[in-house]
Design a protein around this motif. Structure first.
Motif, short mmCIF file in Angstrom:
data_model
loop_
_atom_site.label_atom_id
_atom_site.label_comp_id
_atom_site.label_asym_id
_atom_site.label_seq_id
_atom_site.Cartn_x
_atom_site.Cartn_y
_atom_site.Cartn_z
N MET A 287 0.69 -1.08 -0.15
CA MET A 287 -0.18 -0.52 -0.08
C MET A 287 1.44 1.24 0.03
SD MET A 287 -1.06 -0.30 3.70
CE MET A 287 -0.34 -0.34 5.37
N ILE A 288 0.64 2.37 -0.07
CA ILE A 288 1.10 3.59 -0.62
C ILE A 288 0.24 4.92 -0.57
CG2 ILE A 288 1.12 3.72 -3.55
CD1 ILE A 288 3.69 4.72 -2.74
N VAL A 289 0.66 5.87 0.25
CA VAL A 289 -0.32 7.30 0.38
C VAL A 289 1.35 7.93 0.27
CG1 VAL A 289 -1.44 9.32 1.53
CG2 VAL A 289 -2.12 6.88 1.85
N TRP A 290 0.83 9.21 -1.03
CA TRP A 290 1.57 9.79 -1.31
C TRP A 290 1.40 10.90 -1.45
CZ3 TRP A 290 6.06 8.43 -5.29
CH2 TRP A 290 7.55 9.33 -5.22
N GLU A 291 1.09 11.86 -0.63
CA GLU A 291 0.86 13.39 0.26
C GLU A 291 1.98 14.47 -0.93
OE1 GLU A 291 -0.35 14.80 3.68
OE2 GLU A 291 -0.53 12.37 4.03
N ASN A 292 1.29 15.89 -1.08
CA ASN A 292 2.01 16.36 -2.40
C ASN A 292 2.84 15.50 -3.65
OD1 ASN A 292 1.71 18.86 -0.45
ND2 ASN A 292 3.71 17.88 0.84
N PHE A 293 1.81 15.00 -3.84
CA PHE A 293 2.64 14.25 -5.17
C PHE A 293 2.23 14.90 -6.35
CE2 PHE A 293 0.99 11.09 -8.70
CZ PHE A 293 2.43 10.75 -8.22
N ALA A 294 3.50 14.92 -7.37
CA ALA A 294 4.18 15.54 -8.48
C ALA A 294 4.37 17.11 -7.85
CB ALA A 294 3.11 15.59 -9.25
N SER A 295 4.73 16.57 -6.23
CA SER A 295 5.42 18.30 -6.33
C SER A 295 4.30 19.72 -6.07
CB SER A 295 6.16 18.87 -6.40
OG SER A 295 7.51 18.51 -6.12
N ARG A 296 3.15 18.73 -5.88
CA ARG A 296 2.06 19.81 -5.95
C ARG A 296 1.47 19.56 -4.61
NH1 ARG A 296 1.72 17.36 -11.22
NH2 ARG A 296 1.67 19.17 -12.84
N THR A 297 1.19 20.55 -4.00
CA THR A 297 0.60 20.65 -2.50
C THR A 297 -1.02 20.04 -1.95
OG1 THR A 297 -0.49 23.06 -2.46
CG2 THR A 297 2.09 22.24 -2.36
N ASP A 298 -1.71 20.27 -4.05
CA ASP A 298 -3.19 19.76 -3.46
C ASP A 298 -3.15 18.48 -3.99
OD1 ASP A 298 -2.68 20.45 -5.84
OD2 ASP A 298 -4.72 21.39 -6.39
N THR A 299 -1.77 17.84 -4.11
CA THR A 299 -2.21 16.47 -5.08
C THR A 299 -1.84 15.03 -4.21
OG1 THR A 299 -1.84 17.14 -6.77
CG2 THR A 299 -1.85 14.66 -6.78
N ILE A 300 -2.70 14.66 -3.99
CA ILE A 300 -2.75 12.82 -3.07
C ILE A 300 -2.73 11.67 -3.87
CG2 ILE A 300 -3.33 11.12 -0.85
CD1 ILE A 300 -4.24 14.08 0.27
N PHE A 301 -1.82 10.63 -3.97
CA PHE A 301 -1.99 8.99 -4.69
C PHE A 301 -1.94 8.36 -3.56
CE2 PHE A 301 0.11 5.91 -5.97
CZ PHE A 301 -0.49 5.52 -7.10
N CYS A 302 -2.31 7.47 -3.22
CA CYS A 302 -2.70 6.50 -2.82
C CYS A 302 -3.14 5.14 -3.86
CB CYS A 302 -3.96 5.89 -1.97
SG CYS A 302 -4.12 8.24 -1.31
N GLY A 303 -2.99 4.27 -3.54
CA GLY A 303 -3.04 2.45 -3.84
C GLY A 303 -2.52 1.69 -2.82
N VAL A 304 -2.81 0.43 -3.26
CA VAL A 304 -3.34 -0.79 -2.71
C VAL A 304 -2.98 -1.99 -4.21
CG1 VAL A 304 -4.31 -2.48 -1.27
CG2 VAL A 304 -5.18 -0.38 -0.78
N PHE A 305 -2.17 -3.16 -3.74
CA PHE A 305 -1.59 -3.71 -4.30
C PHE A 305 -1.24 -4.98 -3.67
CE2 PHE A 305 0.20 0.45 -5.24
CZ PHE A 305 0.08 0.79 -6.01
N ASP A 306 -2.12 -5.82 -4.27
CA ASP A 306 -2.72 -6.76 -3.83
C ASP A 306 -2.04 -8.73 -4.51
OD1 ASP A 306 -3.10 -9.84 -2.40
OD2 ASP A 306 -5.79 -9.26 -2.42
N GLY A 307 -0.64 -9.14 -4.33
CA GLY A 307 -0.09 -9.97 -5.40
C GLY A 307 -0.30 -11.40 -4.80
N HIS A 308 -0.17 -12.48 -5.55
CA HIS A 308 -0.56 -13.51 -6.11
C HIS A 308 0.74 -14.05 -6.42
CE1 HIS A 308 -1.91 -11.77 -9.31
NE2 HIS A 308 -2.48 -12.88 -9.66
N GLY A 309 1.10 -15.48 -5.90
CA GLY A 309 1.52 -16.96 -7.49
C GLY A 309 3.30 -16.29 -6.03
N PRO A 310 3.91 -17.38 -6.85
CA PRO A 310 5.04 -17.88 -5.69
C PRO A 310 5.61 -16.21 -5.37
CG PRO A 310 5.31 -19.03 -7.18
CD PRO A 310 3.88 -17.91 -8.04
N TYR A 311 6.28 -15.10 -6.21
CA TYR A 311 6.70 -13.82 -6.12
C TYR A 311 5.67 -12.77 -5.66
CZ TYR A 311 10.20 -16.99 -7.50
OH TYR A 311 10.95 -18.24 -7.62
N GLY A 312 4.16 -12.99 -6.06
CA GLY A 312 3.45 -12.12 -5.69
C GLY A 312 4.13 -10.92 -4.60
#
Length: 489
Positions: A76-101
Protein backbone atom coordinates in the motif's frame (compact mmCIF):
# COMPACT_ATOMS: atom_id res chain seq x y z
CA UNK A 1 8.80 -20.49 -13.20
CA UNK A 2 10.60 -22.23 -16.06
CA UNK A 3 9.54 -19.77 -18.76
CA UNK A 4 12.61 -17.59 -18.94
CA UNK A 5 15.36 -18.59 -21.35
CA UNK A 6 18.96 -18.37 -20.22
CA UNK A 7 21.74 -16.86 -22.29
CA UNK A 8 24.43 -19.02 -20.73
CA UNK A 9 24.32 -21.47 -23.65
CA UNK A 10 25.63 -18.70 -25.89
CA UNK A 11 28.57 -17.88 -23.62
CA UNK A 12 32.14 -19.00 -24.43
CA UNK A 13 33.45 -22.06 -22.60
CA UNK A 14 34.41 -21.44 -19.01
CA UNK A 15 38.08 -22.35 -19.39
CA UNK A 16 38.65 -19.77 -22.15
CA UNK A 17 39.67 -16.17 -21.41
CA UNK A 18 36.51 -14.95 -23.06
CA UNK A 19 34.44 -17.18 -20.82
CA UNK A 20 35.98 -15.82 -17.65
CA UNK A 21 35.60 -12.26 -18.85
CA UNK A 22 31.94 -12.76 -19.78
CA UNK A 23 31.22 -14.35 -16.40
CA UNK A 24 32.85 -11.53 -14.48
CA UNK A 25 31.09 -8.92 -16.58
CA UNK A 26 27.74 -10.46 -15.74
CA UNK A 27 28.58 -10.35 -12.05
CA UNK A 28 29.58 -6.70 -12.29
CA UNK A 29 26.36 -5.90 -14.18
CA UNK A 30 24.29 -7.62 -11.52
CA UNK A 31 26.18 -5.75 -8.84
CA UNK A 32 25.52 -2.44 -10.60
CA UNK A 33 21.81 -3.24 -10.91
CA UNK A 34 21.58 -4.17 -7.23
CA UNK A 35 23.40 -0.99 -6.28
CA UNK A 36 21.06 1.07 -8.43
CA UNK A 37 17.98 -0.54 -6.91
CA UNK A 38 19.28 0.04 -3.38
CA UNK A 39 19.99 3.71 -4.07
CA UNK A 40 16.64 4.10 -5.77
CA UNK A 41 14.77 2.60 -2.81
CA UNK A 42 16.73 4.74 -0.38
CA UNK A 43 15.76 7.86 -2.33
CA UNK A 44 12.11 6.85 -2.32
CA UNK A 45 12.11 6.21 1.42
CA UNK A 46 13.47 9.69 2.07
CA UNK A 47 10.75 11.51 0.12
CA UNK A 48 8.62 13.51 2.59
CA UNK A 49 4.92 12.75 2.53
CA UNK A 50 5.40 9.23 1.10
CA UNK A 51 3.97 6.62 3.46
CA UNK A 52 4.00 2.87 2.79
CA UNK A 53 4.23 1.29 6.25
CA UNK A 54 1.55 1.05 8.93
CA UNK A 55 0.81 4.54 10.17
CA UNK A 56 -1.25 7.68 9.70
CA UNK A 57 -1.07 11.33 8.73
CA UNK A 58 -3.50 14.23 9.01
CA UNK A 59 -5.48 13.02 6.00
CA UNK A 60 -4.82 9.28 5.75
CA UNK A 61 -4.58 6.06 7.72
CA UNK A 62 -2.95 2.89 6.33
CA UNK A 63 -2.53 -0.57 7.78
CA UNK A 64 -1.67 -4.05 6.55
CA UNK A 65 -1.52 -7.39 8.34
CA UNK A 66 -0.20 -10.75 7.24
CA UNK A 67 -2.73 -13.55 7.04
CA UNK A 68 -2.25 -17.26 7.69
CA UNK A 69 -1.26 -18.25 4.17
CA UNK A 70 2.42 -17.26 4.23
CA UNK A 71 4.29 -14.09 3.31
CA UNK A 72 2.22 -10.92 3.28
CA UNK A 73 1.69 -10.23 -0.42
CA UNK A 74 -0.24 -6.98 0.05
CA UNK A 75 1.34 -3.54 -0.36
CA UNK A 76 0.00 0.00 0.00
CA UNK A 77 1.04 3.61 -0.38
CA UNK A 78 -0.10 7.16 0.36
CA UNK A 79 1.92 9.94 -1.27
CA UNK A 80 1.02 13.47 -0.22
CA UNK A 81 2.17 16.46 -2.28
CA UNK A 82 2.41 14.06 -5.20
CA UNK A 83 4.33 15.45 -8.19
CA UNK A 84 5.24 18.44 -6.00
CA UNK A 85 1.65 19.68 -5.98
CA UNK A 86 0.42 20.61 -2.54
CA UNK A 87 -3.21 19.79 -3.38
CA UNK A 88 -2.47 16.36 -4.85
CA UNK A 89 -2.41 12.95 -3.17
CA UNK A 90 -1.69 9.53 -4.68
CA UNK A 91 -3.00 6.37 -2.97
CA UNK A 92 -2.79 2.72 -3.90
CA UNK A 93 -3.35 -0.84 -2.68
CA UNK A 94 -1.70 -3.82 -4.38
CA UNK A 95 -2.56 -7.48 -3.74
CA UNK A 96 0.06 -9.90 -5.04
CA UNK A 97 -0.47 -13.54 -5.93
CA UNK A 98 1.69 -16.43 -7.05
CA UNK A 99 5.14 -17.51 -5.83
CA UNK A 100 6.63 -14.02 -6.23
CA UNK A 101 3.47 -12.00 -5.70
CA UNK A 102 4.89 -10.12 -2.73
CA UNK A 103 7.83 -8.91 -4.84
CA UNK A 104 5.59 -7.90 -7.75
CA UNK A 105 3.25 -5.95 -5.47
CA UNK A 106 6.10 -4.01 -3.86
CA UNK A 107 7.76 -3.29 -7.19
CA UNK A 108 4.54 -1.92 -8.64
CA UNK A 109 3.98 0.11 -5.47
CA UNK A 110 7.40 1.74 -5.84
CA UNK A 111 7.56 2.14 -9.63
CA UNK A 112 4.03 2.89 -10.78
CA UNK A 113 3.73 6.31 -9.07
CA UNK A 114 6.99 7.44 -10.70
CA UNK A 115 5.75 6.40 -14.12
CA UNK A 116 2.43 8.08 -13.54
CA UNK A 117 4.15 11.30 -12.49
CA UNK A 118 6.45 11.26 -15.53
CA UNK A 119 3.63 10.59 -17.99
CA UNK A 120 1.43 13.20 -16.35
CA UNK A 121 4.08 15.87 -16.91
CA UNK A 122 4.58 14.76 -20.50
CA UNK A 123 0.86 14.91 -21.24
CA UNK A 124 0.59 18.37 -19.71
CA UNK A 125 3.37 19.60 -21.96
CA UNK A 126 1.90 17.91 -25.01
CA UNK A 127 5.03 15.84 -25.64
CA UNK A 128 4.70 12.07 -25.97
CA UNK A 129 8.40 11.27 -26.32
CA UNK A 130 8.96 10.22 -22.71
CA UNK A 131 6.09 7.75 -22.84
CA UNK A 132 7.99 5.78 -25.51
CA UNK A 133 11.31 6.14 -23.72
CA UNK A 134 9.82 4.55 -20.62
CA UNK A 135 9.53 1.23 -22.42
CA UNK A 136 13.29 0.77 -22.33
CA UNK A 137 13.42 -1.15 -19.07
CA UNK A 138 16.00 -0.04 -16.52
CA UNK A 139 16.74 3.20 -18.30
CA UNK A 140 13.18 4.31 -17.77
CA UNK A 141 13.67 4.22 -14.02
CA UNK A 142 16.66 6.54 -14.34
CA UNK A 143 14.61 9.02 -16.34
CA UNK A 144 11.65 8.82 -13.99
CA UNK A 145 13.70 9.03 -10.82
CA UNK A 146 15.67 11.99 -12.15
CA UNK A 147 12.49 13.72 -13.27
CA UNK A 148 10.74 13.20 -9.96
CA UNK A 149 13.62 13.95 -7.61
CA UNK A 150 14.37 17.14 -9.50
CA UNK A 151 10.74 18.12 -9.05
CA UNK A 152 11.15 17.91 -5.29
CA UNK A 153 13.71 20.69 -5.39
CA UNK A 154 11.65 23.15 -7.39
CA UNK A 155 7.88 23.34 -7.65
CA UNK A 156 6.36 23.24 -11.07
CA UNK A 157 4.33 26.17 -12.23
CA UNK A 158 1.81 24.01 -14.03
CA UNK A 159 -1.56 23.92 -12.31
CA UNK A 160 -4.08 21.67 -14.03
CA UNK A 161 -7.12 23.03 -12.28
CA UNK A 162 -6.15 26.59 -13.14
CA UNK A 163 -5.41 26.02 -16.81
CA UNK A 164 -7.76 23.21 -17.84
CA UNK A 165 -11.39 22.50 -17.09
CA UNK A 166 -12.30 19.40 -15.13
CA UNK A 167 -13.07 17.32 -18.18
CA UNK A 168 -9.69 18.01 -19.76
CA UNK A 169 -8.02 17.34 -16.42
CA UNK A 170 -9.63 13.90 -16.32
CA UNK A 171 -8.64 13.10 -19.90
CA UNK A 172 -5.02 14.06 -19.21
CA UNK A 173 -4.89 11.93 -16.06
CA UNK A 174 -6.72 9.04 -17.73
CA UNK A 175 -4.17 8.96 -20.54
CA UNK A 176 -1.39 9.17 -17.96
CA UNK A 177 -2.81 6.22 -16.01
CA UNK A 178 -3.20 4.12 -19.16
CA UNK A 179 0.36 4.80 -20.29
CA UNK A 180 1.84 4.26 -16.83
CA UNK A 181 0.07 0.91 -16.40
CA UNK A 182 1.18 -0.23 -19.86
CA UNK A 183 4.80 0.71 -19.23
CA UNK A 184 4.75 -0.86 -15.77
CA UNK A 185 3.53 -4.20 -17.08
CA UNK A 186 6.05 -4.27 -19.93
CA UNK A 187 8.85 -3.43 -17.53
CA UNK A 188 7.86 -6.27 -15.20
CA UNK A 189 8.43 -8.66 -18.08
CA UNK A 190 12.01 -7.41 -18.45
CA UNK A 191 12.99 -7.84 -14.82
CA UNK A 192 15.51 -10.61 -14.23
CA UNK A 193 15.21 -10.54 -10.43
CA UNK A 194 11.43 -11.24 -10.33
CA UNK A 195 9.77 -14.12 -12.19
CA UNK A 196 6.37 -12.74 -13.19
CA UNK A 197 5.37 -15.63 -15.44
CA UNK A 198 2.91 -17.05 -12.90
CA UNK A 199 3.01 -14.20 -10.38
CA UNK A 200 1.26 -10.86 -10.46
CA UNK A 201 -0.65 -8.24 -8.52
CA UNK A 202 -3.84 -6.22 -8.51
CA UNK A 203 -3.74 -2.43 -8.32
CA UNK A 204 -6.40 0.01 -7.21
CA UNK A 205 -5.00 3.53 -7.27
CA UNK A 206 -6.28 7.08 -7.18
CA UNK A 207 -5.17 10.65 -7.50
CA UNK A 208 -6.98 13.36 -5.56
CA UNK A 209 -6.28 16.87 -6.79
CA UNK A 210 -8.41 19.51 -5.18
CA UNK A 211 -11.98 18.31 -5.51
CA UNK A 212 -11.21 15.94 -8.37
CA UNK A 213 -10.84 12.21 -7.77
CA UNK A 214 -9.49 9.95 -10.53
CA UNK A 215 -9.56 6.20 -9.80
CA UNK A 216 -7.92 3.39 -11.76
CA UNK A 217 -8.34 -0.31 -11.13
CA UNK A 218 -6.88 -3.64 -12.26
CA UNK A 219 -7.99 -6.85 -10.56
CA UNK A 220 -10.29 -7.39 -7.60
CA UNK A 221 -9.08 -4.87 -5.04
CA UNK A 222 -11.71 -2.22 -4.48
CA UNK A 223 -12.38 1.46 -3.76
CA UNK A 224 -15.46 2.47 -1.72
CA UNK A 225 -16.46 5.98 -0.70
CA UNK A 226 -18.30 7.05 2.41
CA UNK A 227 -20.77 9.76 1.37
CA UNK A 228 -24.09 11.21 2.52
CA UNK A 229 -27.38 10.92 0.73
CA UNK A 230 -29.98 13.66 0.40
CA UNK A 231 -31.20 13.00 3.93
CA UNK A 232 -27.74 13.22 5.43
CA UNK A 233 -27.43 9.48 6.01
CA UNK A 234 -23.97 8.02 5.57
CA UNK A 235 -23.92 5.49 2.73
CA UNK A 236 -21.36 3.42 0.87
CA UNK A 237 -20.65 4.19 -2.78
CA UNK A 238 -18.53 1.65 -4.67
CA UNK A 239 -16.19 3.41 -7.09
CA UNK A 240 -14.68 0.39 -8.87
CA UNK A 241 -15.82 -2.92 -10.33
CA UNK A 242 -14.12 -6.16 -9.28
CA UNK A 243 -12.64 -7.21 -12.62
CA UNK A 244 -13.22 -10.95 -12.48
CA UNK A 245 -13.73 -13.55 -15.22
CA UNK A 246 -17.42 -13.89 -14.34
CA UNK A 247 -18.14 -10.50 -15.94
CA UNK A 248 -19.54 -11.14 -19.44
CA UNK A 249 -17.30 -8.63 -21.21
CA UNK A 250 -14.19 -9.97 -19.50
CA UNK A 251 -15.07 -13.60 -20.23
CA UNK A 252 -15.80 -12.78 -23.88
CA UNK A 253 -12.42 -11.12 -24.35
CA UNK A 254 -10.59 -14.05 -22.75
CA UNK A 255 -12.39 -16.63 -24.87
CA UNK A 256 -11.73 -14.66 -28.07
CA UNK A 257 -8.04 -14.91 -27.21
CA UNK A 258 -8.34 -18.71 -26.83
CA UNK A 259 -8.22 -18.62 -23.05
CA UNK A 260 -10.74 -20.65 -21.08
CA UNK A 261 -13.09 -19.46 -18.36
CA UNK A 262 -14.87 -21.85 -16.03
CA UNK A 263 -15.40 -22.62 -12.36
CA UNK A 264 -14.49 -25.86 -10.67
CA UNK A 265 -17.33 -27.98 -9.42
CA UNK A 266 -16.11 -27.60 -5.86
CA UNK A 267 -16.37 -23.81 -6.14
CA UNK A 268 -19.10 -23.13 -8.71
CA UNK A 269 -19.31 -19.40 -7.97
CA UNK A 270 -15.65 -18.65 -8.69
CA UNK A 271 -14.83 -18.29 -12.38
CA UNK A 272 -11.16 -18.74 -13.27
CA UNK A 273 -8.90 -18.16 -16.27
CA UNK A 274 -7.11 -21.17 -17.75
CA UNK A 275 -4.61 -21.75 -20.52
CA UNK A 276 -6.12 -23.17 -23.72
CA UNK A 277 -4.28 -26.51 -23.62
CA UNK A 278 -3.04 -26.72 -20.07
CA UNK A 279 -4.79 -27.22 -16.77
CA UNK A 280 -3.33 -24.11 -15.17
CA UNK A 281 -3.07 -21.56 -13.66
CA UNK A 282 -6.73 -20.95 -12.73
CA UNK A 283 -6.46 -17.22 -12.04
CA UNK A 284 -9.49 -15.76 -10.26
CA UNK A 285 -9.27 -12.34 -11.92
CA UNK A 286 -9.47 -11.04 -15.48
CA UNK A 287 -6.91 -8.21 -15.26
CA UNK A 288 -3.60 -8.03 -13.43
CA UNK A 289 0.00 -6.89 -13.60
CA UNK A 290 2.34 -9.77 -14.44
CA UNK A 291 0.94 -13.30 -14.97
CA UNK A 292 2.57 -13.36 -18.40
CA UNK A 293 1.59 -16.99 -18.93
CA UNK A 294 -1.92 -15.66 -19.59
CA UNK A 295 -1.20 -12.37 -21.36
CA UNK A 296 -1.55 -13.96 -24.82
CA UNK A 297 -4.87 -15.52 -23.82
CA UNK A 298 -7.02 -12.60 -22.73
CA UNK A 299 -5.55 -11.41 -19.44
CA UNK A 300 -4.75 -7.69 -19.66
CA UNK A 301 -3.32 -4.96 -17.43
CA UNK A 302 -5.41 -2.11 -18.88
CA UNK A 303 -7.07 -0.29 -15.99
CA UNK A 304 -10.65 0.90 -15.70
CA UNK A 305 -10.32 4.65 -15.09
CA UNK A 306 -13.11 6.83 -13.73
CA UNK A 307 -13.55 10.38 -12.44
CA UNK A 308 -15.62 11.85 -9.64
CA UNK A 309 -16.03 15.47 -8.66
CA UNK A 310 -16.06 15.59 -4.87
CA UNK A 311 -18.80 17.46 -3.02
CA UNK A 312 -19.43 18.47 0.57
CA UNK A 313 -21.33 15.23 1.05
CA UNK A 314 -18.26 13.06 0.42
CA UNK A 315 -16.40 12.13 3.60
CA UNK A 316 -13.66 9.59 2.81
CA UNK A 317 -12.58 6.79 0.48
CA UNK A 318 -11.33 3.31 1.41
CA UNK A 319 -8.96 1.31 -0.80
CA UNK A 320 -8.52 -2.31 0.28
CA UNK A 321 -7.48 -5.76 -0.91
CA UNK A 322 -9.94 -8.63 -1.17
CA UNK A 323 -8.98 -9.81 2.30
CA UNK A 324 -11.35 -7.07 3.49
CA UNK A 325 -14.11 -7.36 0.88
CA UNK A 326 -14.35 -11.15 1.14
CA UNK A 327 -15.84 -10.86 4.62
CA UNK A 328 -17.16 -7.31 4.99
CA UNK A 329 -19.78 -5.51 2.92
CA UNK A 330 -19.28 -1.98 1.62
CA UNK A 331 -21.68 -0.62 4.23
CA UNK A 332 -19.94 -2.48 7.04
CA UNK A 333 -16.60 -1.02 5.96
CA UNK A 334 -17.95 2.52 5.95
CA UNK A 335 -19.54 2.07 9.38
CA UNK A 336 -16.34 0.66 10.87
CA UNK A 337 -14.32 3.63 9.63
CA UNK A 338 -16.87 6.07 11.03
CA UNK A 339 -16.95 4.29 14.39
CA UNK A 340 -13.16 4.34 14.79
CA UNK A 341 -12.09 6.37 17.84
CA UNK A 342 -9.67 8.42 15.73
CA UNK A 343 -8.65 8.81 12.10
CA UNK A 344 -5.23 7.35 12.81
CA UNK A 345 -6.88 4.11 13.98
CA UNK A 346 -9.42 3.73 11.16
CA UNK A 347 -7.40 1.44 8.86
CA UNK A 348 -6.25 -0.77 11.71
CA UNK A 349 -9.80 -1.06 13.09
CA UNK A 350 -10.96 -2.18 9.67
CA UNK A 351 -8.29 -4.88 9.39
CA UNK A 352 -8.95 -6.15 12.90
CA UNK A 353 -12.67 -6.33 12.19
CA UNK A 354 -11.99 -8.28 8.99
CA UNK A 355 -9.77 -10.77 10.82
CA UNK A 356 -12.50 -11.41 13.38
CA UNK A 357 -15.04 -11.82 10.59
CA UNK A 358 -12.79 -14.37 8.87
CA UNK A 359 -12.70 -16.52 11.99
CA UNK A 360 -16.43 -16.33 12.51
CA UNK A 361 -17.74 -16.68 8.98
CA UNK A 362 -15.10 -19.02 7.55
CA UNK A 363 -13.63 -20.98 10.48
CA UNK A 364 -11.97 -23.60 8.25
CA UNK A 365 -10.30 -20.96 6.10
CA UNK A 366 -6.87 -19.45 6.37
CA UNK A 367 -7.21 -15.72 7.00
CA UNK A 368 -6.12 -13.74 3.95
CA UNK A 369 -3.64 -10.85 3.93
CA UNK A 370 -5.34 -7.48 4.46
CA UNK A 371 -4.27 -4.01 3.36
CA UNK A 372 -6.27 -0.81 3.82
CA UNK A 373 -5.84 2.84 2.88
CA UNK A 374 -8.33 5.36 4.31
CA UNK A 375 -8.17 8.83 2.75
CA UNK A 376 -10.23 11.55 4.42
CA UNK A 377 -11.46 14.54 2.44
CA UNK A 378 -12.17 16.94 5.30
CA UNK A 379 -9.98 18.38 8.01
CA UNK A 380 -12.48 18.01 10.84
CA UNK A 381 -11.89 15.25 13.38
CA UNK A 382 -13.42 11.86 12.63
CA UNK A 383 -15.33 11.89 15.90
CA UNK A 384 -17.63 14.59 14.53
CA UNK A 385 -18.38 12.43 11.51
CA UNK A 386 -19.47 9.58 13.77
CA UNK A 387 -22.51 11.64 14.76
CA UNK A 388 -23.83 11.58 11.19
CA UNK A 389 -27.12 9.79 10.76
CA UNK A 390 -26.97 6.36 9.20
CA UNK A 391 -29.52 4.18 7.42
CA UNK A 392 -28.38 1.35 9.64
CA UNK A 393 -27.79 1.46 13.37
CA UNK A 394 -24.12 2.05 14.03
CA UNK A 395 -23.04 -0.72 16.35
CA UNK A 396 -19.69 -1.89 17.65
CA UNK A 397 -17.18 -3.47 15.31
CA UNK A 398 -17.65 -6.83 17.00
CA UNK A 399 -21.36 -6.83 16.14
CA UNK A 400 -20.98 -5.27 12.73
CA UNK A 401 -18.55 -7.68 11.13
CA UNK A 402 -20.94 -10.60 11.34
CA UNK A 403 -23.75 -8.98 9.33
CA UNK A 404 -24.37 -10.93 6.14
CA UNK A 405 -25.50 -8.80 3.22
CA UNK A 406 -24.85 -10.48 -0.13
CA UNK A 407 -25.13 -8.51 -3.35
CA UNK A 408 -24.29 -9.04 -7.02
CA UNK A 409 -20.81 -8.59 -8.48
CA UNK A 410 -21.30 -7.09 -11.91
CA UNK A 411 -22.17 -3.49 -11.04
CA UNK A 412 -20.09 -0.89 -9.14
CA UNK A 413 -22.74 -0.35 -6.47
CA UNK A 414 -23.97 -3.88 -6.13
CA UNK A 415 -21.06 -5.83 -4.71
CA UNK A 416 -20.44 -6.45 -1.06
CA UNK A 417 -18.40 -9.61 -1.40
CA UNK A 418 -15.46 -9.97 -3.74
CA UNK A 419 -16.66 -13.37 -4.89
CA UNK A 420 -13.57 -15.35 -3.93
CA UNK A 421 -15.07 -16.98 -0.86
CA UNK A 422 -17.46 -19.86 -0.93
CA UNK A 423 -20.89 -19.34 0.56
CA UNK A 424 -20.63 -22.23 3.00
CA UNK A 425 -19.36 -19.96 5.74
CA UNK A 426 -22.34 -17.66 5.40
CA UNK A 427 -24.42 -20.30 7.18
CA UNK A 428 -22.79 -19.33 10.45
CA UNK A 429 -24.94 -16.20 10.68
CA UNK A 430 -25.61 -15.14 14.24
CA UNK A 431 -23.53 -17.92 15.77
CA UNK A 432 -20.52 -15.61 15.60
CA UNK A 433 -22.18 -12.91 17.70
CA UNK A 434 -22.31 -15.07 20.79
CA UNK A 435 -18.91 -16.68 20.35
CA UNK A 436 -16.69 -13.91 18.98
CA UNK A 437 -15.45 -12.72 22.36
CA UNK A 438 -13.90 -16.14 22.86
CA UNK A 439 -11.98 -16.02 19.58
CA UNK A 440 -8.42 -17.25 19.65
CA UNK A 441 -6.25 -15.76 16.91
CA UNK A 442 -4.12 -18.87 16.64
CA UNK A 443 -7.01 -21.33 16.45
CA UNK A 444 -8.74 -21.09 13.08
CA UNK A 445 -11.08 -23.99 13.90
CA UNK A 446 -12.44 -22.65 17.18
CA UNK A 447 -15.95 -22.05 15.86
CA UNK A 448 -16.16 -24.94 13.42
CA UNK A 449 -19.21 -27.14 13.69
CA UNK A 450 -18.18 -30.83 13.52
CA UNK A 451 -21.58 -31.72 12.12
CA UNK A 452 -21.40 -29.23 9.25
CA UNK A 453 -20.26 -30.31 5.78
CA UNK A 454 -17.96 -27.51 4.57
CA UNK A 455 -17.27 -29.16 1.17
CA UNK A 456 -13.84 -27.51 1.13
CA UNK A 457 -10.73 -27.91 -1.02
CA UNK A 458 -8.39 -29.92 1.19
CA UNK A 459 -10.18 -28.49 4.23
CA UNK A 460 -9.80 -24.87 3.11
CA UNK A 461 -13.05 -23.08 2.32
CA UNK A 462 -11.42 -19.79 1.35
CA UNK A 463 -10.79 -19.82 -2.40
CA UNK A 464 -7.24 -19.07 -3.50
CA UNK A 465 -6.47 -16.55 -6.21
CA UNK A 466 -4.31 -19.01 -8.15
CA UNK A 467 -4.73 -22.78 -8.65
CA UNK A 468 -2.68 -25.35 -10.51
CA UNK A 469 -3.24 -28.75 -12.12
CA UNK A 470 -7.03 -29.06 -11.86
CA UNK A 471 -8.54 -32.27 -13.16
CA UNK A 472 -10.95 -31.76 -16.04
CA UNK A 473 -12.34 -33.65 -19.00
CA UNK A 474 -10.15 -33.27 -22.08
CA UNK A 475 -11.97 -31.91 -25.09
CA UNK A 476 -14.69 -30.47 -22.91
CA UNK A 477 -13.98 -26.86 -23.82
CA UNK A 478 -14.75 -24.65 -20.86
CA UNK A 479 -16.31 -27.46 -18.82
CA UNK A 480 -14.55 -28.32 -15.56
CA UNK A 481 -13.62 -31.83 -14.52
CA UNK A 482 -15.48 -33.95 -12.04
CA UNK A 483 -12.53 -33.87 -9.67
CA UNK A 484 -11.45 -30.93 -7.58
CA UNK A 485 -8.13 -29.15 -7.80
CA UNK A 486 -5.74 -28.71 -4.96
CA UNK A 487 -5.26 -25.17 -3.76
CA UNK A 488 -1.97 -23.55 -2.88
CA UNK A 489 -0.86 -20.15 -1.69
Amino acid sequence: MGSCLSTESRSPVLNSPGGRKRKNSRKKLGSRNSSFESKREEQLYRIPGRMFLNGASDVASIFTQQGKKGTNQDAMIVWENFASRTDTIFCGVFDGHGPYGHMVAKRVRDSLPLKLCANWEVNLKGDGSLGETNLNGTGSMNLESTSFLASNEESRAVDVEGTENHENMFQILKESFLKAYKVMDRELKLYTTIDCFCSGTTAVTLIKQGDNLVISNVGDSRAVMGTRDQDGHLTALQLTVDLKPNLPAEAERIRKCKGRVFALRDEPDVARVWLPNNDSPGLAMARAFGDFCLKDFGLISVPEVSHRRLTEKDEFVVLASDGIWDVLSNKEVVDIVVAAPARSYAARALVESAVRAWKCKYPTSKVDDCAVVCLFFKSNDLSSASAIKSDEKIVSSEERVVDDNNEGSSEPLGLNRSGTVRNDGDKLGNECKDEEDEADEDDSLLYSDPGKDWSALEGVSRVNTLLTLPRFVLGGGDKPAAGAAKAHK
